[in-house]
Design an enzyme around this catalytic site. Structure first.
Site, mmCIF file in Angstrom:
data_model
loop_
_atom_site.group_PDB
_atom_site.id
_atom_site.type_symbol
_atom_site.label_atom_id
_atom_site.label_comp_id
_atom_site.label_asym_id
_atom_site.label_seq_id
_atom_site.Cartn_x
_atom_site.Cartn_y
_atom_site.Cartn_z
ATOM 1 N N ASP A 66 -25.902 -23.141 -2.762
ATOM 2 C CA ASP A 66 -26.000 -21.887 -2.011
ATOM 3 C C ASP A 66 -27.322 -21.868 -1.261
ATOM 4 O O ASP A 66 -28.241 -22.643 -1.563
ATOM 5 C CB ASP A 66 -25.875 -20.666 -2.931
ATOM 6 C CG ASP A 66 -26.972 -20.610 -3.995
ATOM 7 O OD1 ASP A 66 -27.244 -21.657 -4.608
ATOM 8 O OD2 ASP A 66 -27.554 -19.529 -4.223
ATOM 9 N N GLU B 173 -27.905 -19.903 -7.213
ATOM 10 C CA GLU B 173 -29.316 -20.057 -7.583
ATOM 11 C C GLU B 173 -30.229 -19.151 -6.777
ATOM 12 O O GLU B 173 -31.197 -18.588 -7.315
ATOM 13 C CB GLU B 173 -29.727 -21.523 -7.385
ATOM 14 C CG GLU B 173 -31.091 -21.885 -7.997
ATOM 15 C CD GLU B 173 -32.266 -21.592 -7.073
ATOM 16 O OE1 GLU B 173 -33.406 -21.524 -7.572
ATOM 17 O OE2 GLU B 173 -32.052 -21.426 -5.855
#
Length: 504
Positions: free
Chosen positions: A118, A193
């Site tokens: 991400d 994350e």
């Protein structure tokens, strides 16, 4: 890459039980464009975990990761880790965690590689020179959101440790027969994350006796070098993130009509924020500085040996003056001392123009990067008690609410562990120099979770450059770091395979 392609690679490599680094390095150099195109495909996915409207893209990104691992011949699972609760009470499916395994020989070390795919938000109008989701090669730099943080490092780990390295060792007597891996490799790739790794702590707890039961070492590559010298990272700061909300009138007011008649929430908020830190950077909250582990002579020596140029850092940052004027002091306050940063005020007028408003409710967002021997629960009490006492002295009719929304602990590793000795040997092989031993001022919460839950030894192996602009406009990774980083992962896993079992 299919098995037929791999077989043709093998024919070009000398059949020997020796580590064929030279041949593999040449192969990596010869296939740079393939690796760049793979990164281009991944960067094109807008896997912004902070934007719920991009969640379909995030799901697609995880599927792409799983497919890449399957192509490499791994045993792959997409694991459901539940739902995310939104501020309005609704729920949204979290992106699945991808796990994979290559090899299961109990006589060999098992390495788990962690990464995330991400990214932080990015828009062209934010000040990017190129489309952030179209990987653009300019003078040897590959620009794109997530190029350095963390898609290139994940690709390096997946493609290279799962292909070229898998087939390094051969039987001398049967040169066309492939043997087992010198190490077993597992992968854990997540998609949240950048927003706190939602759901991952619970996954690690649930999988501690299964997925992690045979893992010996964990490798994280989610940080960057400090200079042009390669580095190994052995520590990160934690992060306590706070909201301080001051509420007054029932609605926003016209400053001409009501200014001077009400005690304004913004004035209260600015007043208490000013008591957090002095102009010289000294944290004013009682108990914070007293809890910090003292700087040892050994640490001082390590910081002194790090390659770091103050003037270059100042120029790159774009400031006229730094908080400290010598290298050791600056690195120490970047890595192993706490700091207070004020990030923004929600509810305040921030658009262009001259709106004359008194906000009815404003919320400050600030964080304290914490270090050994600080504890998030203690920091939470210290901050809330302090701000409530400061606010009480103002005798304001407005209300204050302080909450801690993130409480991530710092992480610190033993630099004398064989994992780091293996890292030094790998850097020497690839770059022909010793690495800098550095800490990271930011927070990677999962490192401490791995340490506390699994009890495994962890190393952080940076791939990104010191000037990659992670989280910023024009994020990039250089071809040099991307390609040489590929070789580093190959060399490193070979070095890990040499660690004696008694050192696990």
């Amino acid at each position: 890459m299919n098995l037929q392609t791999v077989h043709s690679i093998l024919l070009a490599i000398s059949y020997s039980q020796a580590f064929q680094y030279t041949e593999l390095a040449q192969y990596v150099d010869d296939h740079q464009e393939e690796y760049v195109e793979a990164l281009r495909d991944w960067v094109a996915v807008e896997s912004d975990s902070s934007n719920i409207f991009k969640r379909p893209e995030l799901h697609r990104m995880m599927e792409m990761v799983a497919q890449k691992l399957r192509e490499m011949g791994g045993t792959v699972e997409l694991v459901d880790i539940g739902e995310q609760e939104l501020p309005d009470g609704q729920t949204l499916a979290l992106p699945k965690v991808v796990t994979a395994q290559f090899g299961s020989d109990p006589s060999k070390h098992t390495v788990c590689v962690y990464g995330h795919v991400d990214v932080q938000p990015a828009k062209l109008e934010d000040g990017w020179a190129t489309n952030p989701y179209n990987l653009t090669d300019i003078k040897g730099n590959l620009y794109g959101r997530g190029a350095s943080d963390n898609k290139a490092p994940v690709l390096i780990a997946i493609i290279r440790t799962s292909t070229a390295f898998m087939w390094l060792y051969f039987y001398i007597s049967l040169p066309q027969t492939i043997t087992d891996l010198p190490v077993n490799v597992k992968f854990l790739i997540e998609g949240m994350e950048e927003t706190g790794s939602n759901g991952l702590d619970a996954f690690i707890l649930a999988q501690n006796d299964t997925f992690f039961s045979d893992v010996d070492y964990i490798i994280i590559s989610d940080c960057g070098w400090l200079s042009r010298r390669p580095a190994l990272t052995y520590g990160t700061r934690g992060n306590c993130y706070f909201f301080a909300e001051v509420e007054g009138p029932k609605q926003d007011l016209h400053s001409g009509v009501y200014g001077g008649t009400v005690i304004e929430p913004m004035t209260d908020l600015i007043g208490i924020l000013d008591t957090l830190i002095s102009p010289s950077g000294k944290i004013l909250i009682p108990g914070i500085r007293e809890a910090v582990a003292p700087l040892s002579d050994e640490e001082w020596k390590m910081y002194q040996d790090v390659e770091f140029n103050l003037d270059h850092y100042k120029n790159e940052t774009g400031v006229n003056q730094l908080m400290y004027n010598n290298k050791v002091d600056l690195l120490a306050h970047m890595w192993r001392y706490p700091t207070v940063s004020i990030h923004g005020i929600e509810g305040a007028f921030s658009d262009s123009g001259t709106k004359t408003v008194i906000p009815a409710k404003v919320t400050a967002k600030f964080s304290i990067r914490q270090v050994p021997d600080m504890d998030p629960a203690v920091v939470k009490k210290q901050v809330t008690d302090y701000l409530y006492s400061v606010f009480a002295k103002r005798k304001s009719p407005n209300s204050l609410k302080v909450t801690m929304v993130i409480g991530a602990k710092p992480w610190l590793a033993d630099t004398q562990h064989p994992l780091y000795e293996a890292g030094k040997a790998a850097v020497q092989r690839v770059f022909n120099m010793d690495p800098d031993m550095i800490r990271e001022g930011g927070t990677i919460p999962i490192a401490r979770t791995f340490q506390d839950v699994t009890g495994k030894s962890i190393i952080m192996m940076p791939i990104g450059g010191f000037d990659d602009g992670m989280h910023s406009q024009n994020e990039k990774i250089s071809r040099y770091n991307y390609i040489e980083g590929t070789k580093l992962f190959i060399a490193y896993l070979n070095e890990v395979a040499q660690i004696k079992s008694t050192s696990v």
